[in-house]
Write an enzyme that holds these catalytic residues in place. Sequence first.
Site, PDB file in Angstrom:
ATOM      1  N   ASN A   1       0.845  -1.198   0.000  1.00  0.00           N
ATOM      2  CA  ASN A   1       0.000   0.000   0.000  1.00  0.00           C
ATOM      3  C   ASN A   1       0.875   1.242   0.000  1.00  0.00           C
ATOM      4  O   ASN A   1       1.932   1.285   0.637  1.00  0.00           O
ATOM      5  CB  ASN A   1      -1.011  -0.010   1.155  1.00  0.00           C
ATOM      6  CG  ASN A   1      -0.399  -0.162   2.520  1.00  0.00           C
ATOM      7  OD1 ASN A   1       0.639  -0.805   2.681  1.00  0.00           O
ATOM      8  ND2 ASN A   1      -1.033   0.414   3.520  1.00  0.00           N
ATOM      9  N   ILE A   2       0.423   2.242  -0.748  1.00  0.00           N
ATOM     10  CA  ILE A   2       1.170   3.486  -0.904  1.00  0.00           C
ATOM     11  C   ILE A   2       0.210   4.636  -0.628  1.00  0.00           C
ATOM     12  O   ILE A   2      -0.760   4.832  -1.373  1.00  0.00           O
ATOM     13  CB  ILE A   2       1.758   3.592  -2.329  1.00  0.00           C
ATOM     14  CG1 ILE A   2       2.670   2.383  -2.617  1.00  0.00           C
ATOM     15  CG2 ILE A   2       2.541   4.900  -2.481  1.00  0.00           C
ATOM     16  CD1 ILE A   2       3.143   2.277  -4.056  1.00  0.00           C
ATOM     17  N   GLU A   3       0.462   5.339   0.459  1.00  0.00           N
ATOM     18  CA  GLU A   3      -0.466   6.415   0.890  1.00  0.00           C
ATOM     19  C   GLU A   3       0.025   7.786   0.430  1.00  0.00           C
ATOM     20  O   GLU A   3       1.096   7.908  -0.177  1.00  0.00           O
ATOM     21  CB  GLU A   3      -0.628   6.346   2.412  1.00  0.00           C
ATOM     22  CG  GLU A   3      -1.205   4.996   2.844  1.00  0.00           C
ATOM     23  CD  GLU A   3      -1.463   4.890   4.338  1.00  0.00           C
ATOM     24  OE1 GLU A   3      -0.946   5.711   5.124  1.00  0.00           O
ATOM     25  OE2 GLU A   3      -2.196   3.949   4.711  1.00  0.00           O
TER      26      GLU A   3
ATOM     27  N   CYS B   1      -4.083   0.562  -2.581  1.00  0.00           N
ATOM     28  CA  CYS B   1      -3.915  -0.661  -1.792  1.00  0.00           C
ATOM     29  C   CYS B   1      -2.882  -1.599  -2.426  1.00  0.00           C
ATOM     30  O   CYS B   1      -2.652  -1.580  -3.640  1.00  0.00           O
ATOM     31  CB  CYS B   1      -5.236  -1.425  -1.711  1.00  0.00           C
ATOM     32  SG  CYS B   1      -6.511  -0.594  -0.775  1.00  0.00           S
TER      33      CYS B   1
ATOM     34  N   GLU C   1      -3.001  -4.825  -3.025  1.00  0.00           N
ATOM     35  CA  GLU C   1      -3.506  -5.773  -4.025  1.00  0.00           C
ATOM     36  C   GLU C   1      -3.558  -5.130  -5.410  1.00  0.00           C
ATOM     37  O   GLU C   1      -3.211  -5.745  -6.427  1.00  0.00           O
ATOM     38  CB  GLU C   1      -4.924  -6.245  -3.668  1.00  0.00           C
ATOM     39  CG  GLU C   1      -5.040  -6.954  -2.330  1.00  0.00           C
ATOM     40  CD  GLU C   1      -5.362  -6.019  -1.171  1.00  0.00           C
ATOM     41  OE1 GLU C   1      -4.786  -4.919  -1.091  1.00  0.00           O
ATOM     42  OE2 GLU C   1      -6.190  -6.407  -0.330  1.00  0.00           O
TER      43      GLU C   1
ATOM     44  N   CYS D   1     -10.226  -4.926   0.644  1.00  0.00           N
ATOM     45  CA  CYS D   1     -11.300  -3.915   0.633  1.00  0.00           C
ATOM     46  C   CYS D   1     -12.181  -4.099  -0.608  1.00  0.00           C
ATOM     47  O   CYS D   1     -11.842  -4.830  -1.540  1.00  0.00           O
ATOM     48  CB  CYS D   1     -10.704  -2.513   0.679  1.00  0.00           C
ATOM     49  SG  CYS D   1     -10.129  -1.909  -0.918  1.00  0.00           S
TER      50      CYS D   1
ATOM     51  N   CYS E   1     -10.582  -3.270  -4.015  1.00  0.00           N
ATOM     52  CA  CYS E   1      -9.650  -4.324  -4.455  1.00  0.00           C
ATOM     53  C   CYS E   1     -10.414  -5.549  -4.929  1.00  0.00           C
ATOM     54  O   CYS E   1     -10.004  -6.209  -5.883  1.00  0.00           O
ATOM     55  CB  CYS E   1      -8.677  -4.683  -3.331  1.00  0.00           C
ATOM     56  SG  CYS E   1      -7.437  -3.386  -3.092  1.00  0.00           S
TER      57      CYS E   1
HETATM   58  N1  THU Z   1      -5.277  -1.399   2.439  1.00  0.00           N
HETATM   59  C1  THU Z   1      -4.724  -2.274   1.537  1.00  0.00           C
HETATM   60  O1  THU Z   1      -3.583  -2.079   1.088  1.00  0.00           O
HETATM   61  N2  THU Z   1      -5.468  -3.324   1.136  1.00  0.00           N
HETATM   62  C2  THU Z   1      -6.729  -3.591   1.572  1.00  0.00           C
HETATM   63  O2  THU Z   1      -7.395  -4.455   1.034  1.00  0.00           O
HETATM   64  C3  THU Z   1      -7.251  -2.852   2.723  1.00  0.00           C
HETATM   65  C4  THU Z   1      -6.616  -1.540   2.979  1.00  0.00           C
HETATM   66  C5  THU Z   1      -4.490  -0.242   2.865  1.00  0.00           C
HETATM   67  C6  THU Z   1      -5.040   1.081   2.411  1.00  0.00           C
HETATM   68  C7  THU Z   1      -4.462   2.020   3.436  1.00  0.00           C
HETATM   69  O3  THU Z   1      -3.146   2.371   3.050  1.00  0.00           O
HETATM   70  C8  THU Z   1      -4.365   1.169   4.695  1.00  0.00           C
HETATM   71  O4  THU Z   1      -4.458  -0.168   4.276  1.00  0.00           O
HETATM   72  C9  THU Z   1      -5.474   1.447   5.720  1.00  0.00           C
HETATM   73  O5  THU Z   1      -6.717   1.361   5.147  1.00  0.00           O
END
Ligand code: THU
Length: 133
Positions: free
Chosen positions: A42-44, A53, A55, A88, A91
């Site tokens: 995941n990259i925010e 996310c 995935e 999520c 995804c």
């Molecule tokens: N996140 C994922 O990378 N995959 C998911 O299926 C659920 C959420 C990440 C998004 C965000 O960076 C962090 O988790 C919190 O939601």
Amino acid sequence: MTNKQIIEEALKAREHSYSPYSNFAVGAAVLAKDGRVFHGCNIENSAYGCALCAERVALFKAVSEGYSKDDFILMGVVADTPGPTSPCGSCRQVISELYPRDQKIVLGNLNGDYYETDANELLPFAFEESDMR
Ligand code: THU
């Protein structure tokens, strides 16, 4: 590749997570028929909605390099969750489109819990290309 091995690949991907806002690191790995493994984390972003996310990063990386749905044979997702990490909704939609609907997806966590699933179970009655015709 075993469940343990695909989760180990996802754990390697997770090490690169950029998640300073949620402090929640996620890793994903997608195995292709030719043996290539695509990692995603995941990259925010300070503009929260720009986050992506793990995935989707893994699948988009693979597709951007010329791979497509039928090339993929295994996928793993892992995070520090009480039970196996649950992808999520966004995804699930992307997995449904880009990953074979009946191929195994292994969800894991840091305790070594696993859950085997597939896109059919994650997103039944998915909206898809054929709905637009
Ligand atoms: N996140 C994922 O990378 N995959 C998911 O299926 C659920 C959420 C990440 C998004 C965000 O960076 C962090 O988790 C919190 O939601």
